[in-house]
Write a protein that holds these residues in place. Structure first.
Motif, PDB file in Angstrom:
ATOM      1  N   TRP A  64     -16.222 -28.907   6.632  1.00  0.00           N
ATOM      2  CA  TRP A  64     -14.755 -28.954   6.643  1.00  0.00           C
ATOM      3  C   TRP A  64     -14.216 -29.108   5.224  1.00  0.00           C
ATOM      4  CZ3 TRP A  64     -11.119 -32.518   4.997  1.00  0.00           C
ATOM      5  CH2 TRP A  64      -9.802 -32.292   5.410  1.00  0.00           C
ATOM      6  N   GLU A  65     -13.192 -28.341   4.928  1.00  0.00           N
ATOM      7  CA  GLU A  65     -12.516 -28.449   3.645  1.00  0.00           C
ATOM      8  C   GLU A  65     -11.016 -28.387   3.859  1.00  0.00           C
ATOM      9  OE1 GLU A  65     -13.769 -25.484   0.898  1.00  0.00           O
ATOM     10  OE2 GLU A  65     -15.805 -26.285   0.674  1.00  0.00           O
ATOM     11  N   VAL A  66     -10.278 -28.957   2.908  1.00  0.00           N
ATOM     12  CA  VAL A  66      -8.825 -28.853   2.933  1.00  0.00           C
ATOM     13  C   VAL A  66      -8.421 -27.392   2.785  1.00  0.00           C
ATOM     14  CG1 VAL A  66      -6.701 -29.470   1.715  1.00  0.00           C
ATOM     15  CG2 VAL A  66      -8.514 -31.172   2.001  1.00  0.00           C
ATOM     16  N   ASP A  67      -7.433 -26.985   3.566  1.00  0.00           N
ATOM     17  CA  ASP A  67      -6.919 -25.621   3.475  1.00  0.00           C
ATOM     18  C   ASP A  67      -6.000 -25.537   2.251  1.00  0.00           C
ATOM     19  OD1 ASP A  67      -5.606 -23.181   3.731  1.00  0.00           O
ATOM     20  OD2 ASP A  67      -5.542 -23.281   5.915  1.00  0.00           O
ATOM     21  N   GLU A 109      -2.760 -23.632   2.622  1.00  0.00           N
ATOM     22  CA  GLU A 109      -1.745 -24.354   3.395  1.00  0.00           C
ATOM     23  C   GLU A 109      -1.048 -25.400   2.531  1.00  0.00           C
ATOM     24  OE1 GLU A 109      -1.400 -27.315   7.265  1.00  0.00           O
ATOM     25  OE2 GLU A 109      -3.106 -25.951   7.118  1.00  0.00           O
ATOM     26  N   TRP A 159      -3.434 -33.902   4.822  1.00  0.00           N
ATOM     27  CA  TRP A 159      -4.592 -33.181   5.307  1.00  0.00           C
ATOM     28  C   TRP A 159      -5.760 -34.156   5.315  1.00  0.00           C
ATOM     29  CZ3 TRP A 159      -0.746 -31.526   2.268  1.00  0.00           C
ATOM     30  CH2 TRP A 159      -0.066 -30.364   2.653  1.00  0.00           C
TER      31      TRP A 159
END
Length: 531
Positions: free
Chosen positions: A389-392, A395, A377
């Protein structure tokens, strides 16, 4: 887009390049040098049967069009070793951009595209030398002064510019960025961009590149030519290579990039046979007209640094003095014969971030130490990305769960920084005797893990499946000397060249070692036939 490092080529369905190759053969001659004034052979062989197939392919690729006749390539990059006549090819293309059939006109009765010249073509030939036109412009000027193109009415060719019959112009330029703003270029050539390292040259590059969006009907595009760059100098060539890697890995959307890079295999340059074979490969179609023995002598010269020899004559990326992993050692560990399979016993390394850095899950097969990417990611590039924006996290969690279902996961080392709750839940869900915290900021332990990983790579105890993201992150890692040993870091604290997949790979290999030491490796039973 084709990438010619592996020697393969799939021609585009539609291209104006075939017609341009024939136009160049009819209207252009070789520029200053040993073959000055002689005809060019791209598609049509000479009396000895030789033709420059390699450069013909590049032209066909560079002039790919879609079914509507629109250009596909907006930015092309040609990377070849020193002496490969890159600048001369750019000069031939420049002649075509001035007067040749380089933009779509109509489809013929057989369904093939037919080209027409650009209306009021404006070409800018960029070079680094002050008060010097550069090799590309020299080739163009020679053709307009001495070749068949000199017979075209209305041409006014000079040292500082060439006026075209319809009022277009070909202009050589150097580095002052401000003077280039406001231009209306239809084609730009940046020559030898591995030398474009100064802030002024980078500003010039960006200013002229922005000019290419102004003339929609002319479908402007740019061509860069270069020999391999020196890593860490942050040249324009290095930036373009990095951009293409991100496109090829799907990290950013392809904006019409053509990367044509050819490099020699990694060989012992003190072995004459190996070196000659590598030079023959990297010079491709041109090897027959190169004095390879003289190049070998130059490489052997005590005054020639091996890193320079590999960059200039084999077109190879050579590690800088602070680079942690040698590229040749990493490439030598690639294994394509024994793919990772479901139910394989593996260990996993996890290195996570939330916003700016990447988050990576890397697997390592227990029985042979083969690395593979489970998930990555990375913060997307481009102005369209949101600042927030951030890491999911969900997921990442799902990919981890899927890996545990797909493979027999024996050991996980996870850096819990920013992810302590998730790592704790993994331990509860997948087993406290399988998931362990590994704080990468504990220098002594991390230095030992890095040393084991590096040694395993150099000595062949470690393998990988050739994944580009892991390789890119490994090659991005720079050495940091600490009391406890050698650690790794990014090029600069704010660098966009991430190393998180490298860290995850180190943790995965370390986890594999501890899993084996704990007796978790199950030997595969050989089948006995007849029972």
């Amino acid at each position: 887009m084709p990438y010619l490092e592996d020697g393969t080529w799939k021609p585009p369905k539609y291209s104006l390049g075939w017609g341009l190759c024939l136009w160049i053969e009819e209207w252009c001659v070789h520029g200053p040098g040993d073959v000055q004034g002689e005809p060019v052979h791209l598609l049509t062989p000479d009396e000895n049967g030789w033709r420059d197939v390699e450069f013909a392919r590049f032209i066909v690729d560079a002039y790919e069009i879609d079914r509507t006749g629109k250009r596909v390539v907006n930015q092309a990059f040609l990377s070849r070793p020193k002496g490969r006549a890159k600048s001369e090819l750019a000069g031939f293309i420049g002649c075509g951009e001035a007067l040749g059939p380089v933009r779509f006109d109509y489809w013929d009765d057989d369904g093939n595209p037919v080209g027409k010249p650009v209306k009021v073509a404006y070409l800018r030939i960029m070079a680094t030398e002050e008060n010097q036109a550069g090799n590309v412009y020299d080739v163009i000027r020679h053709n307009f002064e001495h070749g068949p193109l000199s017979e075209v009415p209305g041409i006014d060719a000079g040292l500082t510019r060439i006026i075209l019959p319809d009022g277009g112009e070909i202009t050589p330029s150097t580095a002052t960025a401000a003077s280039k703003d406001g231009g209306k270029e239809t084609w730009v050539c940046y020559d030898e961009t591995h030398l474009w390292t100064t802030p002024e040259l980078k500003r010039t590059y960006n200013t002229v590149r922005r000019n290419l969006v102004k003339r929609k009907a002319a479908e402007p595009w740019s061509l860069e030519t270069s020999t391999m760059y020196a890593p860490g100098e942050r040249s324009v060539a290095e930036t373009t290579h990095e951009y293409f890697r991100q496109v090829s890995e799907g990290l950013i959307k392809d904006q019409g990039v053509l990367m044509d890079h050819r490099e020699g295999p990694w060989v012992n340059i003190n072995d004459d046979k190996e070196l000659k074979e590598a030079l023959t490969y990297v010079y491709g179609s041109f090897a027959k007209v190169m004095d390879l023995d003289r190049i070998v002598q130059e490489i052997r010269n005590p005054a020639t640094d091996e890193e320079d020899a590999r960059r200039y004559f084999l077109n190879q990326v050579v590690a800088g003095s602070d680079q942690w992993m040698d590229l040749s050692a990493w490439k030598a560990r690639r294994d394509d014969d024994d793919p990772i399979m479901p139910r394989d016993q593996i260990a996993i390394g996890f290195d996570g971030s939330i916003r700016d850095d990447s988050t990576a899950l890397v697997g390592c097969r227990l029985r042979d130490g083969k690395l593979f990417l489970i998930g990555i990611w990375e913060k997307p590039e481009g102005a369209e990305q949101a600042d927030g924006w951030e890491v999911d996290v969900l997921e990442v969690d799902a990919v981890m769960a899927d890996a545990c279902k797909t493979y027999r996961v024996e050991w996980v080392y996870a850096d819990p920084m920013f992810w302590q709750d998730i790592v704790g839940r993994w331990a509860a869900e997948f087993g406290e005797k399988k998931v362990f915290e590994f704080w990468t900021n504990k220098e002594t332990r991390m230095a030992q893990a890095l040393e084991r990983f590096h040694t395993a790579t150099v000595t062949g105890q470690l393998l990988h499946d050739g994944n580009g993201t892991i390789g890119r992150h490994v090659m991005n890692a720079r050495k940091r000397i600490a009391r406890s040993g050698v650690l790794i870091r990014k090029e600069t604290p704010r660098s966009k060249k991430k190393i998180d997949a490298c860290v995850a790979a180190v943790l995965a290999y370390e986890a594999r070692g501890d899993a084996i030491a704990d007796g978790r490796l199950k030997k595969r039973r050989a089948r006995v036939h007849g029972f």
